[in-house]
Design a protein around this motif. Structure first.
Motif, short mmCIF file in Angstrom:
data_model
loop_
_atom_site.label_atom_id
_atom_site.label_comp_id
_atom_site.label_asym_id
_atom_site.label_seq_id
_atom_site.Cartn_x
_atom_site.Cartn_y
_atom_site.Cartn_z
N GLU A 26 0.82 -1.21 0.00
CA GLU A 26 0.00 0.00 0.00
C GLU A 26 0.85 1.26 0.00
N ALA A 27 1.93 1.26 0.78
CA ALA A 27 2.77 2.45 0.92
C ALA A 27 3.40 2.86 -0.40
N ARG A 28 3.67 1.91 -1.26
CA ARG A 28 4.32 2.26 -2.54
C ARG A 28 3.43 3.15 -3.40
N LEU A 29 2.14 3.06 -3.18
CA LEU A 29 1.20 3.87 -3.94
C LEU A 29 1.27 5.35 -3.55
N TRP A 30 1.64 5.62 -2.30
CA TRP A 30 1.64 7.00 -1.81
C TRP A 30 2.52 7.91 -2.67
N ARG A 31 3.58 7.36 -3.25
CA ARG A 31 4.51 8.17 -4.04
C ARG A 31 4.03 8.40 -5.46
N ILE A 32 2.85 7.88 -5.78
CA ILE A 32 2.34 7.98 -7.14
C ILE A 32 1.05 8.78 -7.22
N TYR A 33 0.03 8.38 -6.46
CA TYR A 33 -1.28 9.01 -6.66
C TYR A 33 -1.33 10.42 -6.07
N ASP A 34 -2.28 11.20 -6.59
CA ASP A 34 -2.45 12.60 -6.20
C ASP A 34 -1.20 13.43 -6.45
N GLY A 35 -0.43 13.04 -7.46
CA GLY A 35 0.78 13.78 -7.83
C GLY A 35 2.02 13.01 -7.44
N THR A 36 2.79 12.58 -8.41
CA THR A 36 3.99 11.77 -8.17
C THR A 36 5.07 12.57 -7.44
N ASP A 37 6.09 11.84 -6.96
CA ASP A 37 7.25 12.51 -6.34
C ASP A 37 7.80 13.59 -7.27
N GLU A 38 7.90 13.23 -8.55
CA GLU A 38 8.51 14.15 -9.50
C GLU A 38 7.71 15.44 -9.64
N ILE A 39 6.38 15.32 -9.62
CA ILE A 39 5.53 16.50 -9.71
C ILE A 39 5.69 17.38 -8.48
N GLN A 40 5.76 16.76 -7.28
CA GLN A 40 5.94 17.54 -6.06
C GLN A 40 7.27 18.29 -6.09
#
Length: 391
Positions: free
Chosen positions: A358-372
């Motif tokens: 589940e935690a791996r999804l946090w870095r993708i949805y609602d804006g990826t790491d790269e977008i942040q």
């Protein structure tokens, strides 16, 4: 300046913490068993029972305005609530709430969609992401063409949370192709579209238990009165929906990481190797220490983003920081905790493997790491935000 949690916040947090410990955590083994056997994690009936039980304690519409029967606790309190309920993966949500942008509806829309959603009679979802358009909104291809008093929507959306269960969707579609082509932001509108109007959903299988949907709009006709907000004003609503979701990811990561770290501490005292508990090993101690420091850093980033929003100020920069750091912190902590548990951590008998996926999804949805990172660096390079400008 007082960084300690006010007493009134503690009065809300403490009973929620007890609710999580007494009502939700005991369900984890049942949830794991259901998921292993291909059944829903939690039945709608059970979720309803839990929501009503929470309502008995006064937890209903946590952030819903009082005029709609909610508690309206504010964003900072919401962050604390999310931290508490994220100490379990049991898919619980407090009843009596609705998507933040649904409050932009007119009186008729509020009567038809907002109130039934708050009351639990209808379910909604928000749809912006497309197969070729995640964070890059210039690539949105879903269109809405005016035909008399109706708009005809055609296109596809993907990875839509709640899309399989929703009774209606708030969907973003291009209504002015020229304006959208110029900026990628203008010329899009948000429509409220009932499932009965003809859109279809399909379950998307993922590595975690999150089951998003692909939505298909094939000449779906929507009446003029179903425009949410202003014509061509959909991008602003989309940003507001996503902006709230981003810092919430940070709050979820903090709560989950706290629970995981406590599991690691407890296990390290019980697990013996070569005649000594592994808690005596420096390699374990440093992993525990690093995790504790990172959790605290993520906590204050998240609370600051929520506090800023409570003051009526723009928190997008802080929300991006909270999501970026919080999501990555959560991934690092769950990885360390799995390592500390060794082979047992990798099995599906414990909760850790479930959280790892589940935690791996946090870095993708609602804006990826790269977008942040793009948002944060752009704000600094263009002078919208100054280093150290946090007060």
């Amino acid at each position: 300046m007082d960084f300690r949690l006010p007493d009134d916040h503690k009065m809300v947090r403490n009973p929620i913490s007890r609710f999580v410990e007494n009502e939700l955590i005991p369900l984890e083994n049942e949830v794991l068993k259901n998921e292993r056997e291909g059944r829903p994690s939690l039945s709608e009936e059970k979720l309803g029972e839990l929501q009503l039980k929470a309502k008995e304690f006064g937890f209903w519409g946590i952030n819903t305005p009082e005029e709609y029967g909610g508690a309206d606790l504010g964003q900072m309190m919401m962050a604390i609530v999310y931290m508490e309920i994220s100490k379990t993966f049991v898919p619980f949500r407090f009843g009596g709430s609705a998507d933040n942008i649904l409050y932009y509806g007119n009186e008729e829309q509020k009567k038809k969609y907002l109130i039934p959603t708050i009351n639990g009679e209808k379910k909604s979802c928000f749809a912006m992401t497309e197969p070729d358009a995640g964070s890059d909104t210039r690539n949105i291809k879903t269109t809405a063409v005016k035909d008399g008093n109706e708009w005809v929507i055609n296109g596809e959306k993907t990875f839509i949370t709640g899309g399989n269960e929703a009774d209606f969707v708030m969907v973003i579609a291009i209504t002015d192709k020229e304006a959208h082509a110029r900026t990628g932001r203008e010329g899009v509108t948000c429509f409220i579209v009932d499932r009965t109007m003809g859109w279809k959903s399909e379950y998307i299988h993922t590595m975690g238990e999150w089951g998003p949907a692909g939505l298909v709009f094939d000449n779906v006709r929507v009446p003029e009165e179903n425009i949410l907000g202003e014509l061509h004003g959909g991008y602003k609503l989309g940003l507001e929906w996503i902006g709230f979701a981003r810092w919430v990811v940070g709050a979820r990561a903090v709560g989950t990481a706290e629970r995981l770290l406590q599991m690691a501490i407890d296990y390290s005292k019980e697990r013996f190797t070569f005649g000594r508990p592994i808690s005596d090993r420096q390699a374990i101690q440093w992993q525990i220490a690093d995790s504790a420091v990172e959790i605290e850093a993520a906590r204050w980033l998240t609370l600051n983003a929520a506090f800023t929003l409570d003051q009526g100020e723009d928190n997008r920069h802080l929300a991006a920081m909270a999501k970026l750091y919080g999501a990555n912190m959560g991934n690092r902590v769950v990885d360390r905790v799995l390592q500390i548990h060794g082979g047992m951590g990798y099995t599906r008998e414990l909760q850790i493997e479930r959280w790892y996926r589940e935690a791996r999804l946090w870095r993708i949805y609602d804006g990826t790491d790269e977008i942040q990172r793009m948002i944060i660096s752009r704000n600094l390079l263009k002078g919208h935000v100054k280093i150290g400008d946090f007060i």
